[in-house]
Write a protein that holds these residues in place. Structure first.
Motif, PDB file in Angstrom:
ATOM      1  N   ASN A 260       0.849  -1.184   0.000  1.00 19.16           N
ATOM      2  CA  ASN A 260       0.000   0.000   0.000  1.00 19.16           C
ATOM      3  C   ASN A 260       0.887   1.236   0.000  1.00 19.16           C
ATOM      4  O   ASN A 260       1.726   1.394   0.885  1.00 19.16           O
ATOM      5  CB  ASN A 260      -0.920   0.011   1.213  1.00 19.16           C
ATOM      6  CG  ASN A 260      -1.960   1.094   1.100  1.00 19.16           C
ATOM      7  OD1 ASN A 260      -1.650   2.266   0.947  1.00 19.16           O
ATOM      8  ND2 ASN A 260      -3.226   0.713   1.137  1.00 19.16           N
ATOM      9  N   TYR A 261       0.706   2.118  -1.006  1.00 11.82           N
ATOM     10  CA  TYR A 261       1.648   3.236  -1.105  1.00 11.82           C
ATOM     11  C   TYR A 261       1.456   4.288  -0.010  1.00 11.82           C
ATOM     12  O   TYR A 261       2.331   5.114   0.202  1.00 11.82           O
ATOM     13  CB  TYR A 261       1.643   3.871  -2.502  1.00 11.82           C
ATOM     14  CG  TYR A 261       0.331   4.474  -2.981  1.00 11.82           C
ATOM     15  CD1 TYR A 261      -0.208   5.602  -2.392  1.00 11.82           C
ATOM     16  CD2 TYR A 261      -0.341   3.919  -4.070  1.00 11.82           C
ATOM     17  CE1 TYR A 261      -1.387   6.161  -2.860  1.00 11.82           C
ATOM     18  CE2 TYR A 261      -1.526   4.470  -4.547  1.00 11.82           C
ATOM     19  CZ  TYR A 261      -2.042   5.588  -3.938  1.00 11.82           C
ATOM     20  OH  TYR A 261      -3.211   6.142  -4.404  1.00 11.82           O
ATOM     21  N   PHE A 262       0.320   4.262   0.696  1.00 13.67           N
ATOM     22  CA  PHE A 262       0.116   5.265   1.741  1.00 13.67           C
ATOM     23  C   PHE A 262       1.161   5.168   2.852  1.00 13.67           C
ATOM     24  O   PHE A 262       1.346   6.110   3.606  1.00 13.67           O
ATOM     25  CB  PHE A 262      -1.292   5.152   2.339  1.00 13.67           C
ATOM     26  CG  PHE A 262      -2.356   5.757   1.462  1.00 13.67           C
ATOM     27  CD1 PHE A 262      -2.223   7.056   0.988  1.00 13.67           C
ATOM     28  CD2 PHE A 262      -3.487   5.035   1.111  1.00 13.67           C
ATOM     29  CE1 PHE A 262      -3.202   7.618   0.169  1.00 13.67           C
ATOM     30  CE2 PHE A 262      -4.463   5.599   0.294  1.00 13.67           C
ATOM     31  CZ  PHE A 262      -4.319   6.889  -0.177  1.00 13.67           C
TER      32      PHE A 262
ATOM     33  N   TYR B  49       5.929   7.351  -1.641  1.00 15.76           N
ATOM     34  CA  TYR B  49       4.751   8.232  -1.573  1.00 15.76           C
ATOM     35  C   TYR B  49       5.144   9.536  -0.877  1.00 15.76           C
ATOM     36  O   TYR B  49       4.718  10.623  -1.268  1.00 15.76           O
ATOM     37  CB  TYR B  49       3.641   7.512  -0.815  1.00 15.76           C
ATOM     38  CG  TYR B  49       2.402   8.330  -0.515  1.00 15.76           C
ATOM     39  CD1 TYR B  49       1.510   8.693  -1.518  1.00 15.76           C
ATOM     40  CD2 TYR B  49       2.103   8.729   0.796  1.00 15.76           C
ATOM     41  CE1 TYR B  49       0.364   9.418  -1.236  1.00 15.76           C
ATOM     42  CE2 TYR B  49       0.958   9.456   1.084  1.00 15.76           C
ATOM     43  CZ  TYR B  49       0.099   9.799   0.066  1.00 15.76           C
ATOM     44  OH  TYR B  49      -1.041  10.513   0.362  1.00 15.76           O
ATOM     45  N   LYS B  50       5.988   9.405   0.150  1.00 14.67           N
ATOM     46  CA  LYS B  50       6.458  10.588   0.880  1.00 14.67           C
ATOM     47  C   LYS B  50       7.208  11.517  -0.074  1.00 14.67           C
ATOM     48  O   LYS B  50       6.996  12.736  -0.072  1.00 14.67           O
ATOM     49  CB  LYS B  50       7.370  10.121   2.015  1.00 14.67           C
ATOM     50  CG  LYS B  50       7.895  11.234   2.890  1.00 14.67           C
ATOM     51  CD  LYS B  50       8.535  10.657   4.152  1.00 14.67           C
ATOM     52  CE  LYS B  50       9.207  11.751   4.931  1.00 14.67           C
ATOM     53  NZ  LYS B  50      10.665  11.644   4.938  1.00 14.67           N
ATOM     54  N   GLN B  51       8.059  10.913  -0.902  1.00 18.35           N
ATOM     55  CA  GLN B  51       8.824  11.714  -1.869  1.00 18.35           C
ATOM     56  C   GLN B  51       7.895  12.451  -2.830  1.00 18.35           C
ATOM     57  O   GLN B  51       8.090  13.633  -3.139  1.00 18.35           O
ATOM     58  CB  GLN B  51       9.740  10.761  -2.648  1.00 18.35           C
ATOM     59  CG  GLN B  51      10.862  11.431  -3.393  1.00 18.35           C
ATOM     60  CD  GLN B  51      11.688  10.413  -4.155  1.00 18.35           C
ATOM     61  OE1 GLN B  51      11.705   9.226  -3.832  1.00 18.35           O
ATOM     62  NE2 GLN B  51      12.381  10.879  -5.191  1.00 18.35           N
ATOM     63  N   PHE B  52       6.837  11.766  -3.254  1.00 20.63           N
ATOM     64  CA  PHE B  52       5.867  12.359  -4.177  1.00 20.63           C
ATOM     65  C   PHE B  52       5.108  13.507  -3.507  1.00 20.63           C
ATOM     66  O   PHE B  52       4.918  14.582  -4.088  1.00 20.63           O
ATOM     67  CB  PHE B  52       4.923  11.249  -4.675  1.00 20.63           C
ATOM     68  CG  PHE B  52       3.518  11.677  -4.975  1.00 20.63           C
ATOM     69  CD1 PHE B  52       3.221  12.427  -6.113  1.00 20.63           C
ATOM     70  CD2 PHE B  52       2.467  11.336  -4.123  1.00 20.63           C
ATOM     71  CE1 PHE B  52       1.917  12.820  -6.385  1.00 20.63           C
ATOM     72  CE2 PHE B  52       1.165  11.720  -4.397  1.00 20.63           C
ATOM     73  CZ  PHE B  52       0.893  12.464  -5.529  1.00 20.63           C
ATOM     74  N   VAL B  53       4.704  13.310  -2.256  1.00 16.88           N
ATOM     75  CA  VAL B  53       3.973  14.365  -1.542  1.00 16.88           C
ATOM     76  C   VAL B  53       4.878  15.582  -1.347  1.00 16.88           C
ATOM     77  O   VAL B  53       4.433  16.729  -1.472  1.00 16.88           O
ATOM     78  CB  VAL B  53       3.435  13.860  -0.184  1.00 16.88           C
ATOM     79  CG1 VAL B  53       2.803  14.986   0.600  1.00 16.88           C
ATOM     80  CG2 VAL B  53       2.409  12.751  -0.395  1.00 16.88           C
ATOM     81  N   GLU B  54       6.172  15.330  -1.077  1.00 21.66           N
ATOM     82  CA  GLU B  54       7.100  16.457  -0.914  1.00 21.66           C
ATOM     83  C   GLU B  54       7.193  17.276  -2.194  1.00 21.66           C
ATOM     84  O   GLU B  54       7.235  18.507  -2.159  1.00 21.66           O
ATOM     85  CB  GLU B  54       8.488  15.943  -0.493  1.00 21.66           C
ATOM     86  CG  GLU B  54       8.545  15.660   1.005  1.00 21.66           C
ATOM     87  CD  GLU B  54       9.726  14.776   1.409  1.00 21.66           C
ATOM     88  OE1 GLU B  54      10.397  14.217   0.515  1.00 21.66           O
ATOM     89  OE2 GLU B  54       9.965  14.656   2.632  1.00 21.66           O
TER      90      GLU B  54
END
Lengths: 548, 309
Positions: free
Chosen positions: A265-267, A272-277
């Motif tokens: 799960n990517y959450f 996913y953290k890198q993408f949100v940043e």
């Protein structure tokens, strides 16, 4: 007063109560001449059988009685169907209808009755296994040609309640990435190939007068479909996770994806953290539409249509360029290839793979177990799966919507009204994607301009899509059936997880702070029981793989 | 309750005979309440059973308090309770006095025509449907294109998006609610004020009271019984934040404060067929509301002799 629940449950309870009263009175006297739940009577002079049906149609779709192909099919198999046409709020109507137990002979529509409903409302729907072997040659043909369809149709207990569809021509993904080529040319920029370049291009869109109207503040560099509270969806930025090697399936709205045969799960994934940043960096710089999280879908669509020939949006996702930006602006945009994270990144890129859900669909047609005329109903259903009929279910009647070239090949005709786009024309004329169809791979059919351009606009993405390991990196949710207990347990966890994940996503993008909160967020999600869900899904997945 | 003595019984019968027209008039209401409020209570047992379609509403396995404990042990339980209570209490605390104040002000307007016109203007918004109302909010508060949104960001020199902040959700919700319903709710108070005898005002004038004193010593005491009854009734909704408005105003940015019990029930019960679980949550909600209502009634009865029963 009980509020929301009573509002929905009252009709359900009232209906079911009413049903029990009726049953009490009727005392199971089913030998009467007429019965309430399937008004079946055979007209002795012509031999047509009367049936009742429900069809879930698109709000644009014309009345069923005006569909030439449907009238012909009904005549041909000797049935006369009284249709109830539903184009809104099916989910709410369905609960009351099923709990009341009074359903028509045939129900048609995309996933009209879900696998969960079959498990819950046992005995209400007809197991079609027998009927297919005796009266469903076209359905059998589909099962042989496309074994996937049989997988989709077969429940855990081996029974078949709902029949699937196969529509062959659809692309491998729902979302294409569009950038305004004219803006790039105006500013002398090149098409972005990675996140850093995308950031710089968007920054130029923001700070300069990209659309050349003298106002430097009316450009929206990036926009995406409104991120809801129940998970991600199509045309939303999680598509960028593909750059980090995550293969989404059907947009992976709840975060689940497969990697090397492992369900994850990517959450709770560092990527996913890198993408949100990155998203937060764009938001801080003012590159994302400030209303991205609050606008509704129709506004998201209308903003992109700009005003006249002046475009508003620089970079966005969509199904097809004219659908996304309107006919006037469409020529300004072009579809671009998946982006790398950075110029020197050597991660194997991926993208959102939707090939299965676009070309296949489950439970498109189901039959009532109480029907008095199961053979006639099956005859009708079987005819829908005849490839030349299926083609008309999907695109419209021969003559008005499809041309017969006379040599066994066909072509989809352009809209009769030149103002209308082909997609709208299709949805207006016929059941389109909401109908049960089998478009055989051997059928010779030339598509309309809209489908051809979707195909063309998918080309930049095709290399990456084709390179996806469909055996190990795709979550085959379509083909997996969960038993009710497992499903209920997973739903509870997912509801809690999505609530937290979606509100954190929007908070981190707009206000930052993911670094500080990441660890406690991950442990919170683990606490909710994500690992149980992953191991349940893994179990089913492995089971599916071993049978394949 | 004392048992019904023959004497009492006879008196009740007499009253029934005497007021039979009134009873006839109220029959439709009684029938509606029985059909829509009492008969569906049969379904409450769903909260203690598994839902099993093939065996009917009362046929599923008995699970006792399983679904209640599932809710109370749910990860989101405290968040849901907190959000629900905050939204309801704020709505009651700010929304309850508003119509009273409005009624007192309208009552001071001397010109008959102006008064009627004002009254009409303030109660009109009540008839806007919730969907349209939230649509209005979205249009007005939009930071790019909305009048109010633009105004607020110009005045406050911020780029705050009122629709998408955990801090502004409750204020926007409550203020728009007051704007929409205060006028309508003030009608009952205006009616109560119209029964005040003019001789009281005249006497007060002779004693040298000014407008303010008159409101304080004549108008407000005249409203007290109405206020108390309505307040007790509103206590029955303490956990009953309307589903529609919250649901429509919800987005992923205000979710931490806008997820309330009713929206959770929708997500878990209606979208994923967990009938028993959502019945249990609904019942839990109702029991708490009932408890509040009874408590308020008891307090009021002890202190002021005004109560529902």
């Amino acid at each position: 007063m009980r509020k929301s629940l009573s509002k929905v449950m009252k009709p359900v309870l009232a209906l079911s109560l009413f049903g029990t009263i009726l049953a009490g009175c009727g005392g199971g006297s089913n030998d009467g001449a007429s019965s309430s739940n399937s008004g079946s009577s055979t007209n002795s002079t012509t031999g047509t059988v009367k049936l009742k049906g429900i069809m879930l149609k698109h709000p644009l779709t014309q009345e069923l009685s005006k569909m030439e192909w449907l009238t012909k099919v009904e005549e041909q198999v000797g049935v006369d169907i009284e249709w109830q046409e539903i184009s809104a709020d099916w989910d709410q109507k369905k609960g009351a209808l099923l709990a009341g137990g009074d359903i028509p002979d045939i129900l048609i529509g995309p996933n009209v009755i879900t696998d969960a409903d079959f498990a819950q409302f046992t005995g209400l729907f007809q197991d079609l296994t027998e009927l297919i072997s005796t009266g469903g040659p076209n359905v059998q043909q589909m099962f042989t040609e496309k074994p996937e369809t049989k997988l989709i149709a077969t429940q855990l207990d081996g029974k078949i309640y709902g029949l699937p569809k196969y529509q062959r021509f659809w692309p491998d993904t729902v979302s294409r990435q569009y950038i305004n080529k004219q803006w790039l040319d105006n500013l002398g920029l090149k098409e972005p190939t990675n996140w850093d370049e995308l950031y710089n291009v968007l920054l130029a869109f923001k700070e300069k007068d990209a659309n050349g109207d003298g106002d430097i503040n009316d450009e929206i560099p990036m926009d995406f479909a409104p991120v809801g509270t129940t998970g991600f969806g199509y045309f939303q930025p999680q598509i960028l996770l593909g750059s980090l090697g995550i293969t989404l399936t059907d947009s992976s709205g709840q975060g689940y994806f497969t990697e090397g045969g492992q369900i994850k799960n990517y959450f709770v994934d560092d990527r996913y953290k890198q993408f949100v940043e990155f998203m937060n960096k764009c938001w801080q710089a003012g590159l994302i539409n400030p209303e991205a999280f609050t606008q509704d879908y129709s506004k998201f669509q209308s903003v992109a249509r700009g005003s006249g020939d002046k475009a508003k949006v620089g970079f966005s996702w969509g199904w097809e360029v004219t659908d996304r930006f309107g006919n006037t602006l469409a020529p300004q945009y072009e579809s671009i290839a998946p982006l790398k994270v950075s110029a020197d990144s050597n991660i194997k890129m991926s993208y959102d793979y939707d090939g299965y859900s676009l070309n296949f669909g489950g439970n498109m047609v189901v039959m009532s177990a109480k029907s008095k005329n199961k053979e006639a109903a099956m005859k009708f259903i079987n005819e829908l799966y005849n490839p030349t009929v299926s083609m008309q279910v999907l695109f419209g009647s021969l003559g008005t919507n499809i041309k017969d070239n006379g040599d066994g090949s066909y072509a989809v005709l352009p809209p009769a009204d030149s103002q209308m786009d082909p997609g709208t024309w299709k949805w207006t004329s016929t059941w389109a994607d909401n109908g049960p169809t089998f478009i055989s791979d051997s059928l010779k059919l030339t598509l309309g301009t809209d489908m051809q351009s979707v195909g063309k606009q998918t080309e930049p993405l095709q290399a990456v899509l084709s390179a996806i390991d469909k055996d190990k990196d795709i979550l085959p949710s379509m083909f997996i059936k969960y038993n009710p207990e497992d499903n209920n347990a997973m739903v509870l966890v997912n509801t809690n997880m999505i609530n937290l994940a979606m509100s954190k996503f929007s908070q981190w993008v707009t206000k930052g702070g993911i670094d500080k909160e990441w660890d406690s967020y991950v442990s919170n999600i683990k606490q909710m029981g994500l690992d149980n869900n992953l191991s349940t899904m893994q179990k089913y997945y492995d089971d599916y793989k071993s049978k394949k | 309750m004392s048992s019904i003595t023959p004497k009492k019984y006879r008196r009740n019968l007499m009253e029934l005979k005497r007021d039979y027209q009134l009873w006839v008039m109220i029959i439709p209401a009684i029938v509606v309440v029985i059909i829509f409020n009492y008969i569906p209570m049969y379904g409450i047992q769903l909260a203690f059973r598994d839902y099993d379609f093939s065996r009917g509403l009362a046929g599923g396995a008995w699970r006792g308090l399983h679904y209640f404990s599932q809710f109370i042990n749910n990860y989101q339980f405290w968040d849901l309770m907190r959000n629900t209570v905050i939204i309801s209490i704020t709505t009651i605390v700010l929304g309850f006095p508003a119509p009273i104040i409005l009624a007192l002000i309208l009552n001071q307007v001397k010109w008959f025509r102006t008064k009627k016109l004002l009254q009409t203007i303030v109660y009109m918004p009540h008839f806007i449907s919730i969907v349209v109302m939230v649509g209005l909010l979205n249009v007005l508060l939009s930071p790019n294109t909305g009048i109010l949104g633009q105004l607020i960001s110009k005045l406050g020199d911020t780029d705050i998006n009122l629709l998408a902040s955990t801090n502004s959700f409750v204020p926007v919700f409550v203020i728009s609610d007051i704007w929409q319903h205060a006028g309508w709710n003030s009608i009952i108070y205006l009616a109560a004020l119209s029964t005040v005898s003019p001789s009281l005002y005249d006497a007060a004038k002779i004693d040298g009271a000014n407008k303010w004193k008159m409101i304080l010593h004549i108008d407000i005491p005249a409203l007290v019984p109405t206020i108390i009854i309505l307040f007790i009734l509103s206590m029955g909704n303490v956990l009953g934040t309307g589903f529609e408005k919250v649901f429509l105003m919800q987005n992923s940015l205000n979710l931490p404060v806008s997820e309330v019990i009713s929206t959770y029930v929708y997500k878990i019960g209606i979208l994923s067929n967990q009938f028993s679980y959502s019945s249990a949550i609904g019942l839990f909600n109702t029991v708490i509301n009932f408890f509040f209502l009874v408590t308020m009634n008891w307090i009021s009865k002890r202190n002021s002799e005004i109560s529902l029963w």
